[in-house]
Enzyme design. Structure first.
Site, PDB file in Angstrom:
ATOM      1  N   ASN A 110       0.905  12.106   4.946  1.00  0.00           N
ATOM      2  CA  ASN A 110       0.265  11.416   6.062  1.00  0.00           C
ATOM      3  C   ASN A 110       0.853  11.958   7.356  1.00  0.00           C
ATOM      4  OD1 ASN A 110      -0.694   7.902   5.881  1.00  0.00           O
ATOM      5  ND2 ASN A 110      -1.755   9.709   5.192  1.00  0.00           N
ATOM      6  N   PHE A 147      -2.142   8.014  11.874  1.00  0.00           N
ATOM      7  CA  PHE A 147      -2.545   9.319  11.347  1.00  0.00           C
ATOM      8  C   PHE A 147      -3.835   9.829  11.956  1.00  0.00           C
ATOM      9  CE2 PHE A 147      -3.820   5.979   8.234  1.00  0.00           C
ATOM     10  CZ  PHE A 147      -5.166   5.945   8.566  1.00  0.00           C
ATOM     11  N   GLU A 207     -12.554   5.829   4.983  1.00  0.00           N
ATOM     12  CA  GLU A 207     -12.116   6.603   6.155  1.00  0.00           C
ATOM     13  C   GLU A 207     -13.380   7.086   6.861  1.00  0.00           C
ATOM     14  OE1 GLU A 207      -9.750   9.239   3.848  1.00  0.00           O
ATOM     15  OE2 GLU A 207      -8.411   7.599   3.299  1.00  0.00           O
ATOM     16  N   ARG A 266     -12.421  35.577  44.785  1.00  0.00           N
ATOM     17  CA  ARG A 266     -12.066  34.618  45.827  1.00  0.00           C
ATOM     18  C   ARG A 266     -11.638  33.260  45.274  1.00  0.00           C
ATOM     19  NH1 ARG A 266     -16.565  31.996  49.332  1.00  0.00           N
ATOM     20  NH2 ARG A 266     -17.741  33.752  48.474  1.00  0.00           N
ATOM     21  N   TYR A 316     -17.029  35.282  43.891  1.00  0.00           N
ATOM     22  CA  TYR A 316     -16.218  34.153  43.422  1.00  0.00           C
ATOM     23  C   TYR A 316     -15.115  34.569  42.448  1.00  0.00           C
ATOM     24  CZ  TYR A 316     -19.728  30.840  45.252  1.00  0.00           C
ATOM     25  OH  TYR A 316     -20.574  30.112  46.057  1.00  0.00           O
ATOM     26  N   TYR A 366       0.820  -1.208   0.000  1.00  0.00           N
ATOM     27  CA  TYR A 366       0.000   0.000   0.000  1.00  0.00           C
ATOM     28  C   TYR A 366       0.854   1.257   0.000  1.00  0.00           C
ATOM     29  CZ  TYR A 366      -3.089   3.753   1.384  1.00  0.00           C
ATOM     30  OH  TYR A 366      -3.762   4.937   1.412  1.00  0.00           O
ATOM     31  N   HIS A 388      -4.156  16.186  -3.940  1.00  0.00           N
ATOM     32  CA  HIS A 388      -4.517  16.377  -2.535  1.00  0.00           C
ATOM     33  C   HIS A 388      -4.323  17.826  -2.068  1.00  0.00           C
ATOM     34  CE1 HIS A 388      -4.823  12.108  -2.607  1.00  0.00           C
ATOM     35  NE2 HIS A 388      -4.824  11.936  -1.297  1.00  0.00           N
TER      36      HIS A 388
END
Length: 514
Positions: free
Chosen positions: A198, A332, A417, A286, A283, A56, A86
């Site tokens: 990646n 990834f 994915e 404090r 508050y 792959y 990409h």
């Protein structure tokens, strides 16, 4: 640029190193001992290609196309096409300080020697960085799984001499910038494009940017919070160490000590130690150690996760030289970064939220005992009335931003994915949140300094007087209505740039993960 060279030892970077690179550009080099593992990993890829077995990302397509076998003569084109296809990011460009972190972490990750990339590619990245050539990376377009594919592709485009880069803040053609620096564009070999794109380096860099800004906000807000205690003639009794030791929360104990140190020696405090009718402060005065201490603890928890991730190998598949195997996994997936970013968002929002409450207290004469809206002749003058509205608007906006991003997911790549982290969005929203909170804390600084000025001739502590003088060197006392936005911007800049907390830096030594 910081001229001292930082030597990258893969897997050994500290947060102090990352902070330094984020704060200022400095030359990089890779430790010589890293090259043996890099070369062995690259040689393993060559053997797999020569053997001809399908692996792959080496000689197959990507994602849902992993079953498509690519002929050896097209492997370089496969990697180039991967980067071009990409590079689909959107939005404004990531700032240079964050891009520096992206490059540093990607170099360090690839140099671990399990990514199958040649030393010459890593060296080209270092040369590009040292030449001040910053890839132009759009901030949007990653879902934080399968790596930060789109933004890291834009990073890789610069190595190929494609698109634009930034040099000294100006856009320049990448090929021309590389040529001017004497760097040849890279031609990617098998696996190399995938190794480069990646990984979680973009989401991690954006989260580190949020982390480092959160540290500055925490410091500045403890200072303004202490100044507000004096402005409102509040008590320092809630900061007594016995209270905090009895609970045991480490951040709370540490921040209570900071408040004690900041207020030590205040004439204003001495003036109302006796015969003060108030039994307890609100508050927002404090409970500062409890709130800010909890913020400190989750800031440090996020820092631990992000430091591990900064040193990690997060591409896929990974090359294990000892057995000659290439194994596909899921490093990834940026879920750890997403969780860290979400907790940082909580801290940033809460720092601003309690600061806004102190502003509200100071402008309310019925609680603070100060002139209404912190201005003489109120009525004729509106003073801090609408400055508080701005703080309220930003605090409310941060509440929406603080909704966790990690609970969202959307399937991509034809359901290959099918669960993603949304870490990249979760991390990038921290920058806007930090600037919102810096504005709120800046307004509190103005309000608290104004309140302390009304107590003259009584003085605040020596340390807080230094802080007040730093502000007064840039912004004068608000004696009547004037164009107020520049004052707020000047105060915000003191907060976000770290100048405010630099006045008291000795108080924060050892407070954060190193």
């Amino acid at each position: 640029m910081n001229t001292s060279t930082f030597t990258i030892e893969p897997g050994q970077m500290r947060l102090a190193d990352l902070r330094a690179v984020w704060a200022a550009a400095r030359p990089l080099k890779l430790v010589d001992t890293a090259y043996a593992a890099i070369n062995a990993s690259s040689a393993t890829i060559d053997k797999i290609v020569a053997k001809g077995d399908a692996a792959y990302g080496i000689n197959t397509g990507f994602g849902k196309l992993a079953k498509t076998r690519i002929p050896d003569e097209q492997l370089e084109l496969l990697q180039r096409n991967l980067i071009l296809s990409h590079s689909v990011g959107s939005g404004e460009l990531i700032s240079d300080e964050v891009v520096r972190l992206i490059l540093l972490m990607k170099i360090a990750s690839l140099a671990r020697g399990v990514s199958g990339i040649r030393a010459s590619v890593i060296d080209a990245m270092i040369a590009m960085y040292n030449a001040g050539i910053m890839p132009t990376i759009p901030v949007k377009g990653s879902v934080g799984a399968s790596g930060d594919l789109a933004p890291l592709s834009h990073m890789t485009l610069a190595l190929l001499g494609e698109g634009d880069v930034r040099v000294n803040g100006k856009l320049v053609n990448a090929k021309e910038a590389l040529a001017a620096a004497g760097i040849a564009p890279v031609v990617l070999a098998a696996k190399e494009g995938l190794a480069l794109i990646n990984g979680t380096q973009v989401s991690t860099a954006l989260a580190l940017n949020g982390l480092f800004l959160a540290e500055r906000l925490l410091e500045a807000a403890t200072i303004t919070g202490a100044l507000s205690v004096d402005a409102a003639k509040g008590s320092d009794a809630p900061f007594d160490p016995r209270i905090h030791t009895s609970r045991g929360q480490p951040g709370q104990i540490a921040t209570a000590q900071i408040y004690r140190n900041l207020l030590s020696g205040s004439e204003i405090r001495q003036s109302h130690l006796v015969n003060d009718e108030r039994v307890q402060d609100p508050y927002c005065l404090r409970c500062q150690p409890q709130v800010m201490g909890a913020c400190l603890d989750i800031i440090n928890n996020a820092a631990r996760t992000l430091l591990i991730e900064a040193n990690a190998v997060t591409d896929n598949p990974l090359v294990f030289v000892e057995t000659g195997e290439v194994i596909s996994g899921g490093n990834f997936h940026a879920e750890p970064v997403a969780f860290a970013a979400d907790t940082l968002a909580l801290a940033i929002a809460e720092i601003g939220s309690i600061s806004e409450r102190r502003i509200a207290l100071l402008i309310d004469a019925s609680i603070s005992g100060l002139p209404p809206f912190l201005v003489p002749s109120s009525g004729l003058n509106s003073g801090f009335m609408i400055a508080h509205v701005t703080a309220a608007a930003l605090a409310s906006e941060n509440k929406s931003h603080a909704h966790p991003s990690s609970v969202d997911t959307i399937p991509t790549s034809a359901n290959q994915e099918d669960h993603v982290s949304m870490a990249t969005y979760g991390a990038r929203r921290l920058h806007e949140m930090a600037h919102n909170t810096a504005t709120i804390v800046g307004i509190e600084l103005l309000a608290a300094a104004q309140g302390v000025d009304f107590h003259a001739p009584l003085q605040t502590s020596a340390m807080l007087k230094q802080v007040q003088q730093l502000l007064r060197d840039k912004v004068t006392f608000y004696d009547k209505d004037r164009y107020f936005a520049p004052d707020i911007e000047a105060a915000k800049k003191l907060v976000i740039d770290g100048q405010l907390s630099a006045q008291c830096q000795q108080l924060y030594q050892g407070l954060y993960l190193a």
